[in-house]
Design a protein around this motif. Sequence first.
Motif, PDB file in Angstrom:
ATOM      1  N   ALA A  62       0.822  -1.211   0.000  1.00  0.00           N
ATOM      2  CA  ALA A  62       0.000   0.000   0.000  1.00  0.00           C
ATOM      3  C   ALA A  62       0.852   1.255   0.000  1.00  0.00           C
ATOM      4  O   ALA A  62       0.462   2.285  -0.553  1.00  0.00           O
ATOM      5  CB  ALA A  62      -0.932  -0.007   1.217  1.00  0.00           C
TER       6      ALA A  62
ATOM      7  N   ASP B 254       1.531   1.281  -4.145  1.00  0.00           N
ATOM      8  CA  ASP B 254       0.293   2.059  -4.284  1.00  0.00           C
ATOM      9  C   ASP B 254      -0.943   1.183  -4.445  1.00  0.00           C
ATOM     10  O   ASP B 254      -1.914   1.575  -5.098  1.00  0.00           O
ATOM     11  CB  ASP B 254       0.389   3.036  -5.471  1.00  0.00           C
ATOM     12  CG  ASP B 254       1.440   4.103  -5.246  1.00  0.00           C
ATOM     13  OD1 ASP B 254       1.842   4.302  -4.087  1.00  0.00           O
ATOM     14  OD2 ASP B 254       1.867   4.736  -6.226  1.00  0.00           O
ATOM     15  N   SER B 255      -0.926  -0.022  -3.877  1.00  0.00           N
ATOM     16  CA  SER B 255      -2.145  -0.829  -3.877  1.00  0.00           C
ATOM     17  C   SER B 255      -3.148  -0.193  -2.917  1.00  0.00           C
ATOM     18  O   SER B 255      -2.801   0.621  -2.058  1.00  0.00           O
ATOM     19  CB  SER B 255      -1.845  -2.271  -3.464  1.00  0.00           C
ATOM     20  OG  SER B 255      -1.310  -2.310  -2.154  1.00  0.00           O
ATOM     21  N   ARG B 256      -4.405  -0.577  -3.046  1.00  0.00           N
ATOM     22  CA  ARG B 256      -5.480   0.084  -2.302  1.00  0.00           C
ATOM     23  C   ARG B 256      -6.237  -0.904  -1.428  1.00  0.00           C
ATOM     24  O   ARG B 256      -6.196  -2.102  -1.633  1.00  0.00           O
ATOM     25  CB  ARG B 256      -6.463   0.754  -3.271  1.00  0.00           C
ATOM     26  CG  ARG B 256      -5.841   1.848  -4.127  1.00  0.00           C
ATOM     27  CD  ARG B 256      -6.847   2.353  -5.154  1.00  0.00           C
ATOM     28  NE  ARG B 256      -6.285   3.392  -6.015  1.00  0.00           N
ATOM     29  CZ  ARG B 256      -6.332   4.692  -5.761  1.00  0.00           C
ATOM     30  NH1 ARG B 256      -6.909   5.106  -4.660  1.00  0.00           N
ATOM     31  NH2 ARG B 256      -5.806   5.560  -6.582  1.00  0.00           N
ATOM     32  N   LYS B 257      -6.943  -0.340  -0.451  1.00  0.00           N
ATOM     33  CA  LYS B 257      -7.858  -1.078   0.421  1.00  0.00           C
ATOM     34  C   LYS B 257      -7.143  -2.162   1.231  1.00  0.00           C
ATOM     35  O   LYS B 257      -7.710  -3.198   1.539  1.00  0.00           O
ATOM     36  CB  LYS B 257      -8.992  -1.717  -0.406  1.00  0.00           C
ATOM     37  CG  LYS B 257      -9.670  -0.774  -1.378  1.00  0.00           C
ATOM     38  CD  LYS B 257     -10.242   0.447  -0.726  1.00  0.00           C
ATOM     39  CE  LYS B 257     -10.925   1.369  -1.733  1.00  0.00           C
ATOM     40  NZ  LYS B 257     -11.335   2.645  -1.130  1.00  0.00           N
ATOM     41  N   GLU B 258      -5.876  -1.919   1.582  1.00  0.00           N
ATOM     42  CA  GLU B 258      -5.119  -2.907   2.345  1.00  0.00           C
ATOM     43  C   GLU B 258      -5.179  -2.653   3.850  1.00  0.00           C
ATOM     44  O   GLU B 258      -4.951  -3.558   4.640  1.00  0.00           O
ATOM     45  CB  GLU B 258      -3.649  -2.898   1.901  1.00  0.00           C
ATOM     46  CG  GLU B 258      -3.417  -3.128   0.417  1.00  0.00           C
ATOM     47  CD  GLU B 258      -3.690  -4.564  -0.003  1.00  0.00           C
ATOM     48  OE1 GLU B 258      -4.082  -5.375   0.863  1.00  0.00           O
ATOM     49  OE2 GLU B 258      -3.519  -4.875  -1.194  1.00  0.00           O
TER      50      GLU B 258
ATOM     51  N   ALA C 299       0.306   5.044   3.159  1.00  0.00           N
ATOM     52  CA  ALA C 299      -0.368   4.408   2.020  1.00  0.00           C
ATOM     53  C   ALA C 299      -0.816   5.458   1.009  1.00  0.00           C
ATOM     54  O   ALA C 299      -1.038   6.625   1.351  1.00  0.00           O
ATOM     55  CB  ALA C 299      -1.571   3.599   2.507  1.00  0.00           C
ATOM     56  N   ARG C 300      -0.954   5.032  -0.227  1.00  0.00           N
ATOM     57  CA  ARG C 300      -1.378   5.975  -1.265  1.00  0.00           C
ATOM     58  C   ARG C 300      -2.837   6.358  -1.094  1.00  0.00           C
ATOM     59  O   ARG C 300      -3.211   7.520  -1.234  1.00  0.00           O
ATOM     60  CB  ARG C 300      -1.177   5.345  -2.642  1.00  0.00           C
ATOM     61  CG  ARG C 300      -1.658   6.260  -3.765  1.00  0.00           C
ATOM     62  CD  ARG C 300      -1.694   5.556  -5.087  1.00  0.00           C
ATOM     63  NE  ARG C 300      -2.182   6.450  -6.142  1.00  0.00           N
ATOM     64  CZ  ARG C 300      -2.413   6.070  -7.387  1.00  0.00           C
ATOM     65  NH1 ARG C 300      -2.179   4.837  -7.753  1.00  0.00           N
ATOM     66  NH2 ARG C 300      -2.858   6.922  -8.277  1.00  0.00           N
ATOM     67  N   ASP C 301      -3.676   5.383  -0.807  1.00  0.00           N
ATOM     68  CA  ASP C 301      -5.117   5.613  -0.739  1.00  0.00           C
ATOM     69  C   ASP C 301      -5.462   6.400   0.528  1.00  0.00           C
ATOM     70  O   ASP C 301      -5.105   5.987   1.638  1.00  0.00           O
ATOM     71  CB  ASP C 301      -5.843   4.263  -0.735  1.00  0.00           C
ATOM     72  CG  ASP C 301      -7.341   4.410  -0.812  1.00  0.00           C
ATOM     73  OD1 ASP C 301      -7.799   5.509  -1.157  1.00  0.00           O
ATOM     74  OD2 ASP C 301      -8.058   3.433  -0.539  1.00  0.00           O
TER      75      ASP C 301
ATOM     76  N   GLU D  12      -8.183   6.606   2.133  1.00  0.00           N
ATOM     77  CA  GLU D  12      -8.966   5.790   3.064  1.00  0.00           C
ATOM     78  C   GLU D  12      -8.059   4.870   3.867  1.00  0.00           C
ATOM     79  O   GLU D  12      -8.294   4.628   5.060  1.00  0.00           O
ATOM     80  CB  GLU D  12     -10.008   4.980   2.303  1.00  0.00           C
ATOM     81  CG  GLU D  12     -11.120   5.814   1.686  1.00  0.00           C
ATOM     82  CD  GLU D  12     -12.186   4.958   1.036  1.00  0.00           C
ATOM     83  OE1 GLU D  12     -12.231   3.745   1.315  1.00  0.00           O
ATOM     84  OE2 GLU D  12     -12.965   5.494   0.236  1.00  0.00           O
ATOM     85  N   ASP D  13      -7.018   4.326   3.224  1.00  0.00           N
ATOM     86  CA  ASP D  13      -6.064   3.495   3.948  1.00  0.00           C
ATOM     87  C   ASP D  13      -5.337   4.308   5.012  1.00  0.00           C
ATOM     88  O   ASP D  13      -5.115   3.833   6.134  1.00  0.00           O
ATOM     89  CB  ASP D  13      -5.047   2.894   2.969  1.00  0.00           C
ATOM     90  CG  ASP D  13      -5.589   1.671   2.249  1.00  0.00           C
ATOM     91  OD1 ASP D  13      -6.552   1.070   2.750  1.00  0.00           O
ATOM     92  OD2 ASP D  13      -5.061   1.312   1.191  1.00  0.00           O
TER      93      ASP D  13
ATOM     94  N   ARG E 253       3.045  11.951   2.321  1.00  0.00           N
ATOM     95  CA  ARG E 253       1.891  11.156   2.755  1.00  0.00           C
ATOM     96  C   ARG E 253       1.909  10.994   4.267  1.00  0.00           C
ATOM     97  O   ARG E 253       0.867  11.092   4.940  1.00  0.00           O
ATOM     98  CB  ARG E 253       1.909   9.787   2.087  1.00  0.00           C
ATOM     99  CG  ARG E 253       1.714   9.803   0.583  1.00  0.00           C
ATOM    100  CD  ARG E 253       1.754   8.374   0.075  1.00  0.00           C
ATOM    101  NE  ARG E 253       1.716   8.293  -1.387  1.00  0.00           N
ATOM    102  CZ  ARG E 253       1.922   7.190  -2.078  1.00  0.00           C
ATOM    103  NH1 ARG E 253       2.171   6.056  -1.440  1.00  0.00           N
ATOM    104  NH2 ARG E 253       1.880   7.198  -3.393  1.00  0.00           N
TER     105      ARG E 253
END
Length: 881
Positions: free
Chosen positions: A704, A708-712, A740-742, A744-745, A784
Amino acid sequence: MSREALVTAVRAGQTIEVTGLLGGMTDAERRACLPALKELRKELRGAPWSAPSRKAHPALHAAGAACHTGAAGAATWIAAADMRWSQASPGVLLHVLGDREPEWLGDVAHRLARRPVTSRVPYALTEGLVRLSGCEIPTTDAHVTGWFEHIGSAWHQGDTVVERLRREPHLPVMIAALFESLEVTGRVGWLFGDGPDSWYSALARLTREGALDRKTMVDACVARLLRGGATADQRLFLRLLTCLDLTRDEERERSADWTALACDAASPVAWHAQSVLASLFLDGESPLRQLAEMTSRVLFRPEKKLVRAQLILLGKVLKRDPSSAPDLLPAVAQAFGHQDTEVQERALKLVERHFARLDGADGARERIAELAAELSPGPRARAERLLGAGVVDSSPVVHTEVLPPVPERSRPAPAPGSAVEVAEEVGALLASGGDVSTFERALDGLVRHAHDDRDALLEALHPAVARRWWLDADVSDTHVDRYFRESPHGLEVVLAALLGRVRTATLHAAVQQRPDRGDCPHRALSRAFDARLWEVAHRIRTDPLPFLLATPSWSTGLLEPDELVARLAEYRRLDARPGAADFAQALLRVRRDGDGAPAAAAARALGTPEGYRLAQWLTAQGPRLPLSRRRTAGARILLELGELDEIQGQFPPEFRQLGRPQSVFKNRTYCPHWDRAERQHWSAVLPGRREMVAARVLGDLASAAVDDSRKEAAILPLLAEADGEAGEALHLCLAYGLAARDPEDRLCAVDALLVLAARGQLDAARLGADLGQLVRRGCVKPLRLAESIRTAAATGAYATVWSVLRDALPILLADLATDGKGGSATRGLGDLLAVAADCAERSGARGDLAHLARAAGRRGSSRLVSQARRLRIALTQEAAA
């Protein structure tokens, strides 16, 4: 005979013969053919992709449209979903419908145009019907979208967009519809492109030529920007507006619109509006009152670029017209409450530079003094010297740390008392998911009612599972077999077993052969979770369980020992055979952090194998964690776990993997555990040992931040609320999650950080050191991280955030000390220092920070240097220069 001939020709796919037969029929004869055509349509719907179906559909499409003598029926038939993928061409449809009255054709055209864009009614058909009927052109989303796609796809004709548009008789109407529709813009925006032959250039050129009214175009563009919407749509109309190249008079006429856009529109639009207004203000063509009103709103936009530009504009106006200070400086002072101290500094410097011009303007001075109380401690001292001692309240504020309430374990409700309640809970879980307590409650309810009243349960469940694709599938269908052999899919395998939609042999194979979903770090957790569901489904078909042993006593997944003993006693009374996976899960969930001797004695007194096993488990040392070792994989820092002997031996094979070593360099194949909803149950597989779960999801959290993966990071708040030691694995997960990139994460990581702090389980020194090392290795982006910890601090946890940064910053400042120029490796360090300075000022932190003095002593006024100086002042209580 004509009806039989028509149906035969349709079935054979002979479209030409069908059109000939229809041409010789009266309306009554056509209506008489409809029942047979509908029956054929129903027959073909059962196998839509078969060769006979694909062959017959175009002819059926044309025949059904022609045989409907009502406009509503014809339009419904033409736009039907089952006709969409294999339909008659627009030319054929226009041929078979062309003998109708113009009013009828116009009615059909408008009914088709009112269909959703997703119906994909061909534009050539509606356009042809409009042309034949002479009716008014439709301006619905579907028709306008089709028109734009038709113009944009006519490149093969060899002419340009502007030449095609010149030939369009309804050009003004269609362009006006573009400005009105939200859906059309999103669908055709990609057609506009760039270059001299783009839609932008074409529409601007036609406007200059007079084919389109200029005032109408400009007003429509501005109105659409004021209307708001998706940023991509806003960019489209902004680009069109700039291509129209507004004159100064046109810009001046719309100064109120530019002000509204600068204050509230999307960033690209606000930037353009601000630049237009800047030109007007600097030329004295707009009133200062309007600039002051605009400033009070723009200064609190989140985009730093816009805020800086506004302060620069104010400085230029004040320099050009010094008499404007009483009107503008109070507006500038509103930036004293901005969360970014650099903005506060810029605003304060501007006030200092022009403050002398406020002589006689007592109202402005009082307003500035009032707003100065919102400054950070450092700038506030300067403001006090400027405004006079005692004017600004500079007394230190006693900080009170604000942390969220400590989450408390809760008792789940007992299993639903009726089959209807079970069905309702199952339906809710299938529709939107649920937490561990809800899932376990529904699973236990299914098991209990399948044992006690199976028929009532089946009747209640049918509405809840009506939309499951496997409900109407044949039991022998290999797709169903493969679906449930690869994964139980949560409660679905239990429901399919109850409803007889999965073979017993498939369930038996899943229990005996233990399907293995991939070879990845999640393998052990998923195998244990899946094994219990497959076992429950198999026993429902072969030997129903009276209830489940492993249903948790607490929301975190823990099971009380005396409750498990009571359940085993009831199993003995009923002469029921416990499920191996269910009992293994019960052992892993049973609480062992207290005096287990009374429960062990009661379990041993049962005289059953499970009783003896539970007694042995309760009297053993526990719960223990395996040895861990920090390893690096590329730039990442990960953990390896050693073997845990106690989860071996008498545990089923699916559960032994939980105690096996976990390596960083093995189990790196494709991961099939893409369903993030399943992961929330993993912490309940090993309650009391969240470190073992954290170590197995650490790679996901690293991805994440790095990939840059999401929802982790959704699992982080659950781990923070879980039981057990908060050690190295959990803190590393938290460090990755904060970067994390996201967004929400990152918010999930902030929640976990605050919960751990509230529970007294946050090791700030460990987290800070991990963050420093990960930033150095390039795994964590400082910008970030700064955003995340700024969010955490803004909740009132300034001391907590400072305690983390106190150990992270020396590592980064040490690297800066070895790089005399401060290269790109330190990008974002200034933002971290800004958050640290804010936390130190608000929490009253004091002391020395390694390498800070050297960073503060560097030349220049960069964000890094200015914030380092500010932090040094806060920590040493030095007076601001």
